[in-house]
Design a protein around this motif. Sequence first.
Motif, PDB file in Angstrom:
ATOM      1  N   LEU B  19       0.858  -1.188   0.000  1.00  0.00           N
ATOM      2  CA  LEU B  19       0.000   0.000   0.000  1.00  0.00           C
ATOM      3  C   LEU B  19       0.890   1.232   0.000  1.00  0.00           C
ATOM      4  CD1 LEU B  19      -1.582  -2.379   1.524  1.00  0.00           C
ATOM      5  CD2 LEU B  19      -2.954  -0.569   2.525  1.00  0.00           C
ATOM      6  N   GLU B  20       0.785   2.034  -1.037  1.00  0.00           N
ATOM      7  CA  GLU B  20       1.630   3.226  -1.133  1.00  0.00           C
ATOM      8  C   GLU B  20       0.761   4.468  -0.968  1.00  0.00           C
ATOM      9  OE1 GLU B  20       4.031   6.214  -1.796  1.00  0.00           O
ATOM     10  OE2 GLU B  20       2.799   5.917  -3.567  1.00  0.00           O
ATOM     11  N   GLY B  21       1.209   5.364  -0.110  1.00  0.00           N
ATOM     12  CA  GLY B  21       0.451   6.596   0.080  1.00  0.00           C
ATOM     13  C   GLY B  21      -0.352   6.644   1.371  1.00  0.00           C
ATOM     14  N   VAL B  22      -0.172   5.676   2.245  1.00  0.00           N
ATOM     15  CA  VAL B  22      -0.816   5.751   3.555  1.00  0.00           C
ATOM     16  C   VAL B  22      -0.100   6.840   4.358  1.00  0.00           C
ATOM     17  CG1 VAL B  22      -1.387   4.506   5.671  1.00  0.00           C
ATOM     18  CG2 VAL B  22      -1.334   3.287   3.475  1.00  0.00           C
ATOM     19  N   GLY B  70       4.517   6.655   6.848  1.00  0.00           N
ATOM     20  CA  GLY B  70       4.361   7.287   5.532  1.00  0.00           C
ATOM     21  C   GLY B  70       4.992   6.465   4.427  1.00  0.00           C
ATOM     22  N   ALA B  71       5.823   5.509   4.800  1.00  0.00           N
ATOM     23  CA  ALA B  71       6.456   4.631   3.813  1.00  0.00           C
ATOM     24  C   ALA B  71       5.464   3.546   3.370  1.00  0.00           C
ATOM     25  CB  ALA B  71       7.698   3.998   4.419  1.00  0.00           C
TER      26      ALA B  71
ATOM     27  N   LEU D 226       7.227  19.511  -0.597  1.00  0.00           N
ATOM     28  CA  LEU D 226       6.599  19.040  -1.843  1.00  0.00           C
ATOM     29  C   LEU D 226       7.421  17.876  -2.399  1.00  0.00           C
ATOM     30  CD1 LEU D 226       5.562  22.266  -3.791  1.00  0.00           C
ATOM     31  CD2 LEU D 226       4.291  20.997  -2.059  1.00  0.00           C
ATOM     32  N   GLY D 227       6.749  16.899  -2.950  1.00  0.00           N
ATOM     33  CA  GLY D 227       7.419  15.687  -3.406  1.00  0.00           C
ATOM     34  C   GLY D 227       7.478  14.666  -2.283  1.00  0.00           C
ATOM     35  N   ARG D 228       7.742  13.411  -2.636  1.00  0.00           N
ATOM     36  CA  ARG D 228       7.773  12.350  -1.627  1.00  0.00           C
ATOM     37  C   ARG D 228       8.990  11.466  -1.833  1.00  0.00           C
ATOM     38  NH1 ARG D 228       1.347  10.670  -1.311  1.00  0.00           N
ATOM     39  NH2 ARG D 228       0.821  12.461  -0.032  1.00  0.00           N
ATOM     40  N   TYR D 229       9.731  11.228  -0.761  1.00  0.00           N
ATOM     41  CA  TYR D 229      10.876  10.326  -0.860  1.00  0.00           C
ATOM     42  C   TYR D 229      10.471   8.873  -0.682  1.00  0.00           C
ATOM     43  CZ  TYR D 229      10.446  10.267   4.188  1.00  0.00           C
ATOM     44  OH  TYR D 229       9.939  10.131   5.442  1.00  0.00           O
ATOM     45  N   VAL D 230       9.215   8.628  -0.305  1.00  0.00           N
ATOM     46  CA  VAL D 230       8.832   7.268   0.088  1.00  0.00           C
ATOM     47  C   VAL D 230       8.668   6.312  -1.091  1.00  0.00           C
ATOM     48  CG1 VAL D 230       7.803   7.875   2.289  1.00  0.00           C
ATOM     49  CG2 VAL D 230       6.393   7.910   0.225  1.00  0.00           C
ATOM     50  N   HIS D 231       8.489   6.854  -2.280  1.00  0.00           N
ATOM     51  CA  HIS D 231       8.450   5.978  -3.462  1.00  0.00           C
ATOM     52  C   HIS D 231       9.099   6.718  -4.610  1.00  0.00           C
ATOM     53  CE1 HIS D 231       6.952   2.977  -6.337  1.00  0.00           C
ATOM     54  NE2 HIS D 231       6.953   2.203  -5.280  1.00  0.00           N
ATOM     55  N   TRP D 232       9.952   5.994  -5.347  1.00  0.00           N
ATOM     56  CA  TRP D 232      10.809   6.670  -6.324  1.00  0.00           C
ATOM     57  C   TRP D 232      10.020   7.527  -7.307  1.00  0.00           C
ATOM     58  CZ3 TRP D 232      10.355   5.960 -11.547  1.00  0.00           C
ATOM     59  CH2 TRP D 232       9.618   4.861 -11.972  1.00  0.00           C
ATOM     60  N   ASP D 233       8.844   7.077  -7.711  1.00  0.00           N
ATOM     61  CA  ASP D 233       8.155   7.834  -8.763  1.00  0.00           C
ATOM     62  C   ASP D 233       7.403   9.040  -8.228  1.00  0.00           C
ATOM     63  OD1 ASP D 233       6.167   6.396  -7.534  1.00  0.00           O
ATOM     64  OD2 ASP D 233       5.351   5.529  -9.356  1.00  0.00           O
ATOM     65  N   ARG D 234       7.485   9.297  -6.931  1.00  0.00           N
ATOM     66  CA  ARG D 234       6.897  10.517  -6.355  1.00  0.00           C
ATOM     67  C   ARG D 234       7.973  11.510  -5.941  1.00  0.00           C
ATOM     68  NH1 ARG D 234       3.176  10.812  -8.898  1.00  0.00           N
ATOM     69  NH2 ARG D 234       2.352  12.470  -7.618  1.00  0.00           N
ATOM     70  N   LYS D 235       9.226  11.195  -6.210  1.00  0.00           N
ATOM     71  CA  LYS D 235      10.296  12.140  -5.898  1.00  0.00           C
ATOM     72  C   LYS D 235      10.250  13.283  -6.910  1.00  0.00           C
ATOM     73  CE  LYS D 235      14.356  10.661  -4.626  1.00  0.00           C
ATOM     74  NZ  LYS D 235      15.657   9.945  -4.725  1.00  0.00           N
ATOM     75  N   LEU D 236      10.324  14.494  -6.398  1.00  0.00           N
ATOM     76  CA  LEU D 236      10.124  15.645  -7.263  1.00  0.00           C
ATOM     77  C   LEU D 236      11.286  15.841  -8.241  1.00  0.00           C
ATOM     78  CD1 LEU D 236       7.927  17.735  -7.691  1.00  0.00           C
ATOM     79  CD2 LEU D 236       9.049  19.185  -6.027  1.00  0.00           C
ATOM     80  N   ASP D 237      12.493  15.438  -7.862  1.00  0.00           N
ATOM     81  CA  ASP D 237      13.591  15.572  -8.822  1.00  0.00           C
ATOM     82  C   ASP D 237      13.352  14.705 -10.049  1.00  0.00           C
ATOM     83  OD1 ASP D 237      14.012  13.299  -7.240  1.00  0.00           O
ATOM     84  OD2 ASP D 237      15.968  13.931  -6.500  1.00  0.00           O
ATOM     85  N   GLY D 238      12.865  13.499  -9.808  1.00  0.00           N
ATOM     86  CA  GLY D 238      12.533  12.629 -10.933  1.00  0.00           C
ATOM     87  C   GLY D 238      11.389  13.179 -11.763  1.00  0.00           C
TER      88      GLY D 238
END
Lengths: 384, 384, 384, 384
Positions: B19-22, B70-71, D226-238
């Motif tokens: 689950l991603e985004g909790v 959050g992970a 802003l952006g999320r480090y928890v999943h690679w495709d939500r990282k703002l640099d990417g």
Amino acid sequence: MFRYLTAGESHGEGLYAILEGVPAGLKIDLDYINYELSRRQLGYGRGERMKIEKDEAIILTGVRGGITTGAPITISVKNRDYENWERFMRTTGDIESGREVTVPRPGHADLVGGIKYGHKDLRNVLERASARETAVRVAAGAVAKLFLAEFGIRIYSHVLRVGSVEVEYPGGLPEEELKKADERPLRCLDPQVESRMIKWVDRARENGDTLGGIFEVVVFGLPPGLGRYVHWDRKLDGCLAGALMAIPSAKGVEIGDGIALANIPGRMAVDEIYYENGRFYRKTNRAGGLEGGVTNGMPLVVKVSLKPIPTQVKPLKSVDIITKEPKPAQVERSDITAVPAAGVVGEAITALVLMESFLEKFGGDHMREIKVNFENYIQTIIAY
Amino acid sequence: MFRYLTAGESHGEGLYAILEGVPAGLKIDLDYINYELSRRQLGYGRGERMKIEKDEAIILTGVRGGITTGAPITISVKNRDYENWERFMRTTGDIESGREVTVPRPGHADLVGGIKYGHKDLRNVLERASARETAVRVAAGAVAKLFLAEFGIRIYSHVLRVGSVEVEYPGGLPEEELKKADERPLRCLDPQVESRMIKWVDRARENGDTLGGIFEVVVFGLPPGLGRYVHWDRKLDGCLAGALMAIPSAKGVEIGDGIALANIPGRMAVDEIYYENGRFYRKTNRAGGLEGGVTNGMPLVVKVSLKPIPTQVKPLKSVDIITKEPKPAQVERSDITAVPAAGVVGEAITALVLMESFLEKFGGDHMREIKVNFENYIQTIIAY
Amino acid sequence: MFRYLTAGESHGEGLYAILEGVPAGLKIDLDYINYELSRRQLGYGRGERMKIEKDEAIILTGVRGGITTGAPITISVKNRDYENWERFMRTTGDIESGREVTVPRPGHADLVGGIKYGHKDLRNVLERASARETAVRVAAGAVAKLFLAEFGIRIYSHVLRVGSVEVEYPGGLPEEELKKADERPLRCLDPQVESRMIKWVDRARENGDTLGGIFEVVVFGLPPGLGRYVHWDRKLDGCLAGALMAIPSAKGVEIGDGIALANIPGRMAVDEIYYENGRFYRKTNRAGGLEGGVTNGMPLVVKVSLKPIPTQVKPLKSVDIITKEPKPAQVERSDITAVPAAGVVGEAITALVLMESFLEKFGGDHMREIKVNFENYIQTIIAY
Amino acid sequence: MFRYLTAGESHGEGLYAILEGVPAGLKIDLDYINYELSRRQLGYGRGERMKIEKDEAIILTGVRGGITTGAPITISVKNRDYENWERFMRTTGDIESGREVTVPRPGHADLVGGIKYGHKDLRNVLERASARETAVRVAAGAVAKLFLAEFGIRIYSHVLRVGSVEVEYPGGLPEEELKKADERPLRCLDPQVESRMIKWVDRARENGDTLGGIFEVVVFGLPPGLGRYVHWDRKLDGCLAGALMAIPSAKGVEIGDGIALANIPGRMAVDEIYYENGRFYRKTNRAGGLEGGVTNGMPLVVKVSLKPIPTQVKPLKSVDIITKEPKPAQVERSDITAVPAAGVVGEAITALVLMESFLEKFGGDHMREIKVNFENYIQTIIAY
């Protein structure tokens, strides 16, 4: 990946859709798209607006000389009475007052839309929440139908119920029969039942009332194997139900024999498997062409139930959002029933879902490539 | 953005979900998740397997000391009989023969799955297409229920029909009543109707048959304004129908009074709007809490119809895919009816859809932030 | 549609990934996946941790007897020192104190992560933001590499720069040369330059410092036509850059000759087109195999620049988030440079992006079907 | 969820974009959008076309009286010379011959596009692959800039390099300085360097050549988180790199000091953390405002390298796709350099990425709601 977005208001300049992922080399017959738009406007029990406004699609991008290029396709359907609304609805510049709506209509998005988006003029809600939006989706769906037709896939719809009048369930109707729906005033294939439906419509008109009903979409020529059982959100039954339930006024969706299957014992609820002349087949189609969310080669059958259009000729109880005083909801010109037209919308939406699923399965960027991929797959089925 | 993927086979090592985004800061009560898993295993008419295997969730990532970080959260539900299946099912290394399936079961994905994915051992299909997958979605849904509970949102389900026995439609049941469903053997709230249902189940067991039915999910405490009418694929009725129709054996989905609304005149099919003590309200809830695909503050009501489980004690006609000879489909141990358990699955899926919609509306990365955003919105509703 | 999610903490029980949309019939060689994991752990200048922990992949779902079934694949890579961390990191039950981090490390997500997710113990941030996560993506990428290898696609990487030491740009390296990178201590193909790089690493170690650098990924055997120019978010250069920039410490991505192309006149910056023996070809590859975001049949070349690992042996200035007093950031054991290993990560991520794009173009659900679709397309290129 | 699709050809009727998910209550200043479009057309070294065609945006849906309603916004930018092209480009009806392209231009999508989509007239490729498409994205980006401005976020760009002439890197430019870029002929802030750039442009014009370069985008006023480090495709640099690399001619993207960070020791490559007057701060901004893929409150800095426009005044070697004979690629009127204009495109694309990320973090459906959510978050940062 096939995807699309739609935009536009009921009384704005027009409706727009961008379709991204349509392969190159597809012949686009504008007359066919307009024919589909006209089918959406037919049906006994439609209001005056439908008669005035003959919708026409304009293709703005993505097609050249009648052939798709692979680029995104923009389709527009103009609102014919925009000139009368322009001063109330224009996007930029000041707008005139006089068309504000402050009494939300029960059964519409008006009140929740006003709360959610912070609107005090509910016209800002109802212009977008209107079923008018389905016009441009019918145009988009016509592109999808043209695409599917290249692979022998044909989509029909007919009316099973209007108000309390329902045909005895005609499962397994032959294609020839289904083609005749458009010849019938309510798109119902049983003339005797239809004449009773017409009486209901007439009575509802006299009473200032509206009627819901049920339509069925039937698709012939689908190969087995569209949709995926391996992850819930790729199951075709879910994808179809999700798209069809979002039709304005839809309150129920069924696949195949649907709710009736809850009623019968398990051994009568399945379609046993036979084999002859090199292919597997079924003698029944209770599942409506989907097992495990995947097409099984039988006709796809889905049913959609619609509540009556909530816009009433006689007003409903409501409350003015400014004064908070009770006030009847605004009466708007209305269709008595939209079920026949909604069937056409249902065909379009089914076509769009199937096109996405088809392209996911067969890949390819232009029609010749997709046809070769498709043909190969058909060969592997025969050899299975 | 809240999203999740599930994985796992019916007789493999276990089921998995990420689950991603909790958001961070949510208390995860493992006992509650396991309680939900046990609810999925209840119900008169379940087969032996359910009794043997008490499911337990394991949380592998994304939670620390009982609080989400959050992970991404990984949840696993092991298959308790894997040791007996390991030699037939292991992912790497050679597998033993002896458990191949070559006769597709009608009503399952077996045949189309074999064709689509090129499998000659249909076990490769049925292991994934199995309703066993719903166990890990119930665990995921329990996380969603814990999240929603923090905002006062409560989700219930109960059984309306088993086979041909249906309760008179109990619209508007109070929450206290709905809480009692789990105390009932078939999760039906009308004891007299339920006793007749039980007789049907017993008779079906004797006949080696199975039964479908209908369950209803009811959600209390939803704020108005979840879902979006501005684009069809953000309408909550569509999102819910799409997810619920993908439940194994689901063949119909209804919102609110659903199909029954097709049957009544428009003026009786809406929920008129009233205002008192600073808030808008309705006296009826025919729409099931959704207008224009957006929650309107009334309880959300959805109904799902299930076909009978197609795995029969007495075999159905089928064909061996290798020899192409007619051969009865394999008989597997089966539940007589899964309707009570499917209601629990329906709750979980509803919770997951609502959590996604809730996070889209309120944003935020941790519970305190989301609560402030939520509270502000509630204030704007009051001030509207 | 191919998609995946990853989960897991640096000192948690393990890392997890679910890959959805892998076709059936792909042979999964676990030794190969573990070989890829070991390649990620190699490289002169790695810290102690890498030597202790030999990563191993476990495949939990989606594969049977070494062959994919089409179902979602779960891969896990366990953390070997979890038993020492279990009491600080367990998901449920109370955790012990003693491992809290309250001084954010500059250059890491620590501080912004704490603010964003409301954490006062920054371990909740760094455990997930850690580059440890790339281990499971290397395992996932190994599956993608196995898939692509079936179509003759081979992916390599090598190191162009460590600290200030850079090889003269070796554009157009032959495949035989690239294969040798793993034999070199820093994965640099020029032994003389590499010996200088090693001196820099040694000096950095003495100084308690770290070094960044540049690696290049080169892909052979790609057909022309992957990626789409018709919509910006389907252009392969963008998709690759998006995925590669999300590698921990990546601060620059270049396609082909990249930034150097900004420096030369237009007529020298293109790859002119020739034709011989039935095929179009180029004599140069400045574009790095992509024109208009679409593969053009030349080797794909991407370069990624990495900042030095911000975890220092000598501490950096920071502030305690509780006391708000200046306090040096915690010193953690660290690699001197991760550039050689990052190249392996870059290969994996490139493979995952290419696999998604490949499946979008060729469709198909099992390897035989995809191979036929692929072969047909190759024929149409020849006939073009 | 904020998303958008674009459509349109270089010489077709116009360009279109639909933006879905723009909140209600945003004031749309059409003059501002047109101002942004005019900025895209500026710059020393532009070709004739830019001077003839002054682009104007038309808003067709989603806005009423200058205020967004929450409904999808359709923006169009017409092609002013369409009347001359109508007979070659119209979507339906027969098209005239005379404008076919059969010699692919190196460096463009022409050849791979023809192969991929099966086109023998490469005009079907180049019309969509053209950088003309960026006009409507600049219009869409202007909406995003208006949105972000409501939260105090300001976006600038300036030119760092044209051809071989580069300014000494001006990290940390104050906002006042950046505002002046539009006053400069090449949007370069160092007049002396710019005068040398101009000489290069003049010389390239004389030689029939083109020039690439580098521009930088700088964003002020972003909140941390802003952006999320928890999943690679939500990282703002990417996300930023993915969108920016898809700009036509982009071949490199850097975050902050970018590639230069590969060159310096670790202890000099980070931004140490300080605290004063209730807030954390940095004295340097080597990271370009992103740590772990999340904004850290410092200005966001990204650099994009562009290859020279591959359309040459003097033709390049190519091959006729019909005859397979060598033939020089068609010469089209061209800009000498597009770097100044590309900076404006880069601002727009950055704005669109940030708006998506902003809405994901703060949720909300109308501007007042989002502002309250935003303000709350700012309070929690102060209290952190």
